[in-house]
Design a protein around this motif. Structure first.
Motif, short mmCIF file in Angstrom:
data_model
loop_
_atom_site.label_atom_id
_atom_site.label_comp_id
_atom_site.label_asym_id
_atom_site.label_seq_id
_atom_site.Cartn_x
_atom_site.Cartn_y
_atom_site.Cartn_z
N LEU A 161 -1.41 -4.75 0.71
CA LEU A 161 -0.01 -4.75 0.26
C LEU A 161 0.08 -4.95 -1.25
N VAL A 162 -0.76 -5.83 -1.80
CA VAL A 162 -0.75 -6.07 -3.25
C VAL A 162 -1.15 -4.81 -4.00
N GLN A 163 -2.23 -4.13 -3.55
CA GLN A 163 -2.67 -2.91 -4.24
C GLN A 163 -1.61 -1.81 -4.13
N PHE A 164 -0.99 -1.69 -2.97
CA PHE A 164 0.05 -0.68 -2.82
C PHE A 164 1.23 -0.97 -3.74
N ALA A 165 1.60 -2.27 -3.87
CA ALA A 165 2.71 -2.63 -4.76
C ALA A 165 2.39 -2.24 -6.20
N ARG A 166 1.16 -2.50 -6.64
CA ARG A 166 0.79 -2.14 -8.01
C ARG A 166 0.86 -0.62 -8.22
N ARG A 183 9.81 -5.51 -2.16
CA ARG A 183 9.20 -5.66 -0.84
C ARG A 183 10.24 -6.21 0.12
N GLN A 184 10.55 -5.38 1.16
CA GLN A 184 11.56 -5.74 2.13
C GLN A 184 11.04 -6.80 3.10
N GLY A 185 9.76 -6.75 3.39
CA GLY A 185 9.15 -7.66 4.36
C GLY A 185 8.09 -6.91 5.14
N GLY A 186 6.97 -7.58 5.46
CA GLY A 186 5.88 -6.92 6.17
C GLY A 186 5.33 -5.78 5.34
N ASP A 187 5.30 -4.56 5.91
CA ASP A 187 4.80 -3.39 5.17
C ASP A 187 5.94 -2.45 4.80
N GLU A 188 7.17 -2.98 4.68
CA GLU A 188 8.32 -2.18 4.29
C GLU A 188 8.68 -2.45 2.83
N ILE A 240 10.58 2.73 2.32
CA ILE A 240 9.20 3.16 2.54
C ILE A 240 8.56 2.25 3.57
N ASP A 241 7.84 2.84 4.51
CA ASP A 241 7.10 2.07 5.52
C ASP A 241 5.67 2.62 5.58
#
Length: 760
Positions: free
Chosen positions: A636-641, A655-660, A615-616
C-alpha cells in the motif's frame, strides 16, 4: 506519667480493640485461603475430567480414521462396489456424540467416499489447512485443523484428519472426520461455575475452538502471544490468576493439555465468584468487629472524660481558693522570690505547670531541691551573678513535670536595700515563649520550604525588585536562560530572560514590566519564545505577578516560565495525524472533503471542471493472505508513492481505507484531460512491486465522475465514481470507467493491455 495513668482505660480499650481486630483479620484471611483452596481443588478435578473425556473422544476418532486409512492402502478395497466398499471401510463406525461423518478425500480435495451418503456429497477441501499440511508432508499422523464452518453441513466443527497412501507409497489423499463445536458446549454446559466464568478449548497454536457460555463469536480467533496463552502453552497443566485478553476480566484459570493432542482445555472461573461468599462473610465479621471495637473505645472514652471532669472541678476549686491570696497569681508568668540562701519564699500558681507542685510545697526549699541537680547546674552562674547585684536575662529550654518541653524567657532582678544597699535576694520571672519559638521555627521552616520548592520546581522562576532587576533565579531558570545566579543578580530581567513572539518580534513590554506597571498579574500566555544566551530557544508559557507587602506596597515581581516546547510539537503532530493516513501519509477523508469543498467553489467561480476518481486494488487480498499483513502494508505504501508521482501537485490522492483510494483532480479544462489521467493511473501498476525480495504484481479498477456533468456535491460525485469503479471490476478489471448516468453503463476511458489485464 499522671496524664498517662489517667488515660489508662483508653489505652486498655485500644489494646483490646486491636486484639479483637487482629483475631477477626486472621479469621477472615484463613476463610479466604480455604475458599481459594476449595476452588483450586474443584477446578482441577473438573479440568481433569474434561481432559479425559476429550482425550477418549479423540483417541476413538484416531483409531477409526487410522483403520480407514489402512484399508484404503489396499488396492482391492477401492475396486469393490460402492455399498460393499463403504461396509468394509466403515465397519467400525463411531457412535460418540458430536462426531460427524467420515470423508475420504482424494489428492484434488474432492470427496470420493462418504460414510453418510451414497453417492458421496459434493465438496472440495483443497483449501483446508489440514489437507494442505498432510498432502505436502508437513505433518504426519493425526492432524487437528482450524475450526471451520462445514461446506456440507454448514455447522461449526473441528476437523480431525489422517493421510492415506497410494500404491507408490506417497500420500494419495486424506481421511477426515469432524467434531461439532456444539458437542463441546453440550459437554461444558453441565458445569455451573457462576457469572463471568466458563470453559475454554484452544488449539496448540492459540486459536479458540470453543468458549462456553460465550457462543461462537470468537471461534477461530487467535490469542497467540497473550500472557494467558503463553502460560497455557509453556506448561502441561497448572493454575494461575490472569486477566482475559477478550474482556479484561480477572479469572482463576486451571488448565490441562488434552493427552498427546495439540489441544488445551481450561476452566476460567471469575475471582469475584470464587470470593463472593467469602466477601459477604468477611464483611459481616468485619462489621461486627468494628462495632465491638468502637463500643470498647467509646465506653473507655466516656469513663475517662467523666473522670477528667471530676478532677478538673477539684482543681478549679483549689485554684479559686489560692487565687485570693495575691494578684500575682493571675499573671501568665511564673513569679518567685529567692533569699540569699537561695531558698524559695514565694511562688505563684503557675509553678504547678513547670514544677508539678503547689506553691506551699515549694516554700522553704532551695533552688537545687526545686530544679534538681541538672537543672540547677544550668542556672547556677546566673543565680550567683544576680545575688551579687547584677541583673540577668537569658533563655533556656526546660522539661515540665508533665513531660512537655518548653522554651522560657527568665529574668533575675536583685532585691537591694536601697539603691546601693546589700542584696537581700532576687525576684525571678519565667515566661513561657514556646509559642513564639514555634512561630519562629515555622517561619524559618516556611522560608526553607519555599527555597527548596523554588530549587526543585520544574518551571523557571525569576524574581525582581520594583525596578525590574533580578534578585533570584532558580536552577531551572539558570538552565533555560544560560545565566548563573551570581551573574544574573541586579541585571535587568529583559536582558536575562528576553522573550520574543513567534514572528521574531520582541515582547514589549515584557510580562514583568506589565505586572510592575499595572500592579496586576499578567498571563498566562503560551507560545512565547525564550532566547537563551547561547542561542537555544524554548517555547514557553509565561506568567508574571506583582509582589506586595501587607500594606499593599509594590516590592517587586515574580515571573514563571513553563517549558511547552515538546507540548507544542506534540500538538502539531496530533493535528497532522487528524488529517493524514498513518500508514501511507496520504490525506485522509477529512482533509479530502475539505479540499473538495474548496475545489468545487473554485470550479464554480472559474467555470472549470473537476473529477473524483475511486480506485480499488485487484489482487491485494491474495498478497495479504500469502505474504502477510506487513508486506501488504508495504504494498500500500509503494502504491501510494507511485500514485503521488503520477498525478499533479495540485491533485489530492487519499486513502479511503484498506486497498481503496480516492483521487481529487481539480482545475480540469474538460473531460478530455480525464482520459490522460486514466492512462497514467493504469500505468502505475504495470511495473511489479518489490516487497522485501518478493516480486508482486497487482492490478486496479477505477471509476471516475466529473463536475458538473455527474453531480454538484462531493458526496454525489463520490457515489457515482464508486458506481463506475464497480462497473470496471465487473468488466474485467485493469480499466478506468467514467460514470454515464443512472440508466447507462459507465463509459470506458482507458484499459490496460491483455497481458496486463490477465496478470491483474
Amino acid at each position: 506519667m499522671r496524664r498517662f495513668l489517667s488515660q489508662r482505660p483508653i489505652w486498655l480499650a485500644l489494646l483490646l480493640s486491636m486484639g479483637i481486630g487482629s483475631m477477626v483479620a486472621r479469621t477472615v484471611w484463613t476463610m479466604r485461603q480455604d475458599e481459594w483452596a476449595f476452588a483450586e481443588r474443584n477446578n482441577a478435578n473438573l479440568v481433569k475430567a474434561l481432559e479425559q473425556s476429550l482425550g477418549w473422544t479423540l483417541s476413538a476418532m484416531d483409531q477409526s480414521l487410522q483403520d480407514v486409512a489402512i484399508k484404503l492402502e489396499h488396492p482391492e478395497v477401492m475396486q469393490l462396489q460402492q455399498e460393499v466398499r463403504n461396509t468394509v471401510l466403515f465397519d467400525r463406525p463411531l457412535r460418540a456424540a458430536g462426531i460427524m461423518d467420515v470423508y475420504v478425500i482424494n489428492s484434488q480435495g474432492e470427496i470420493v467416499i462418504d460414510s453418510g451418503a451414497m453417492p458421496p456429497r459434493k465438496a472440495n477441501y483443497a483449501d483446508r489447512d489440514y489437507f494442505q499440511a498432510l498432502m505436502r508432508g508437513e505433518k504426519e499422523g493425526l492432524v487437528i485443523g482450524q475450526p471451520v464452518l462445514g461446506k456440507v453441513t454448514q455447522t461449526w466443527m473441528l476437523p480431525v484428519a489422517r493421510a492415506y497412501r497410494g500404491e507408490n507409497g506417497r500420500v494419495a489423499g486424506v481421511v477426515v472426520s469432524s467434531i461439532r463445536l456444539s458437542y463441546f458446549n453440550e459437554l461444558f454446559k453441565s458445569l455451573d461455575l457462576g457469572p463471568g466464568s466458563g470453559v475454554n478449548l484452544f488449539l496448540g497454536s492459540g486459536t479458540i475452538v470453543s468458549r462456553y457460555p460465550y457462543g461462537d463469536d470468537h471461534v477461530g480467533k487467535s490469542l497467540a502471544g497473550t500472557a494467558n496463552m503463553l502460560r497455557f502453552l509453556s506448561e502441561r497443566s497448572g493454575s494461575f490468576v490472569g486477566v482475559a485478553a477478550l474482556d479484561d476480566m480477572e479469572r482463576f484459570y486451571t488448565f490441562r493439555h488434552v493427552g498427546p493432542y495439540p489441544l488445551v482445555v481450561n476452566v476460567a472461573q471469575s475471582t469475584d465468584v470464587i470470593l463472593a461468599d467469602w466477601r459477604k462473610s468477611a464483611l459481616q465479621l468485619s462489621f461486627f468487629a468494628l462495632v465491638l471495637m468502637a463500643g470498647c473505645v467509646g465506653l473507655a472514652v466516656l469513663f475517662t472524660r467523666e473522670l477528667g471532669r471530676r478532677q478538673q472541678v477539684a482543681s478549679q476549686l483549689q485554684q479559686a481558693e489560692h487565687y485570693l491570696r495575691t494578684i500575682l497569681d493571675n499573671l501568665p508568668s511564673t513569679i518567685s522570690y529567692w533569699d540569699q540562701e537561695q531558698r524559695n519564699r514565694f511562688v505563684n500558681q503557675t509553678s504547678r505547670e513547670f514544677f508539678g507542685s503547689p506553691p506551699e510545697a515549694l516554700q522553704g526549699k532551695t533552688a537545687a531541691e526545686v530544679l534538681g541537680a541538672d537543672g540547677y547546674a544550668m542556672v547556677q552562674p546566673y543565680v550567683l551573678q544576680a545575688l551579687q547585684g547584677r541583673p540577668q536575662v537569658f533563655e533556656r529550654t526546660i522539661t515540665t513535670a508533665s513531660g512537655d518541653v518548653r522554651h522560657v524567657h527568665i529574668t533575675y532582678t536583685p532585691d537591694r536595700e536601697g539603691n546601693d544597699g546589700p542584696v537581700r535576694g532576687m525576684f525571678a520571672q519565667m515566661t513561657d515563649i514556646t509559642e513564639r519559638k514555634r512561630m519562629e521555627e515555622e517561619l524559618f521552616s516556611e522560608k526553607e520550604r519555599m527555597r527548596l520548592t523554588l530549587q526543585s520546581i520544574g518551571d523557571a522562576v525569576l524574581c525582581t525588585d520594583a525596578q525590574g532587576r533580578v534578585t533570584y533565579i532558580n536552577p531551572v531558570a539558570q538552565r533555560m536562560t544560560g545565566w548563573q545566579a551570581f551573574d544574573a543578580a541586579d541585571q535587568d530581567v529583559d536582558v536575562v530572560a528576553p522573550l520574543y513572539h513567534n514572528n521574531g518580534e520582541r515582547v514589549e513590554p515584557s510580562p514583568v514590566r506589565q505586572a510592575l506597571g499595572s500592579g496586576k498579574p499578567c498571563g498566562p500566555t503560551r507560545g512565547v519564545v525564550l532566547h537563551r544566551k547561547d542561542g537555544h530557544r524554548y517555547v514557553v508559557e509565561e506568567t508574571a505577578s506583582p509582589i506586595t507587602d501587607r500594606h499593599g506596597h509594590l516590592n517587586g515581581a515574580v515571573m514563571v516560565l513553563h517549558d511547552v516546547t515538546e507540548t507544542m510539537a506534540l500538538a502539531e503532530r496530533m493535528a497532522r495525524l487528524a488529517q493524514y493516513d498513518a500508514l501511507t501519509d496520504l490525506p485522509n477523508r477529512v482533509l479530502l472533503q475539505d479540499r473538495a469543498r474548496q475545489a468545487l467553489a473554485l470550479a464554480r467561480r472559474e467555470g472549470k471542471s473537476l473529477a473524483v476518481m475511486y480506485i480499488d486494488l485487484d489482487g491485494f487480498k491474495q498478497v495479504n493472505d500469502r505474504l502477510g499483513h506487513d508486506l501488504g502494508d508495504e504494498l500500500l505504501v509503494q502504491f501510494a508513492r507511485r500514485m503521488q508521482a503520477a498525478v499533479r501537485q495540485s491533485d489530492t490522492v487519499c486513502r479511503q481505507g484498506g486497498d481503496e483510494f480516492v483521487v481529487l483532480l481539480p482545475g480540469l479544462d474538460g473531460p478530455e484531460q480525464s482520459t490522460v489521467v486514466a492512462r497514467k493511473v493504469l500505468a502505475v501498476c504495470q511495473a511489479p512491486f518489490d516487497l522485501q525480495g518478493h516480486e508482486v504484481r497487482v492490478g486496479l479498477s477505477a471509476g471516475l465522475a466529473l463536475f458538473p456533468q455527474h453531480g454538484s456535491a462531493f458526496e454525489e460525485l463520490a457515489r457515482h465514481a464508486d458506481t463506475a469503479m464497480y462497473a470496471a471490476k465487473r468488466s474485467g478489471r485493469m480499466q478506468v470507467r467514467c460514470y454515464a448516468g443512472a440508466a447507462q453503463e459507465p463509459e470506458l476511458l482507458a484499459q490496460a493491455s491483455d497481458s496486463t489485464s490477465e496478470l491483474a
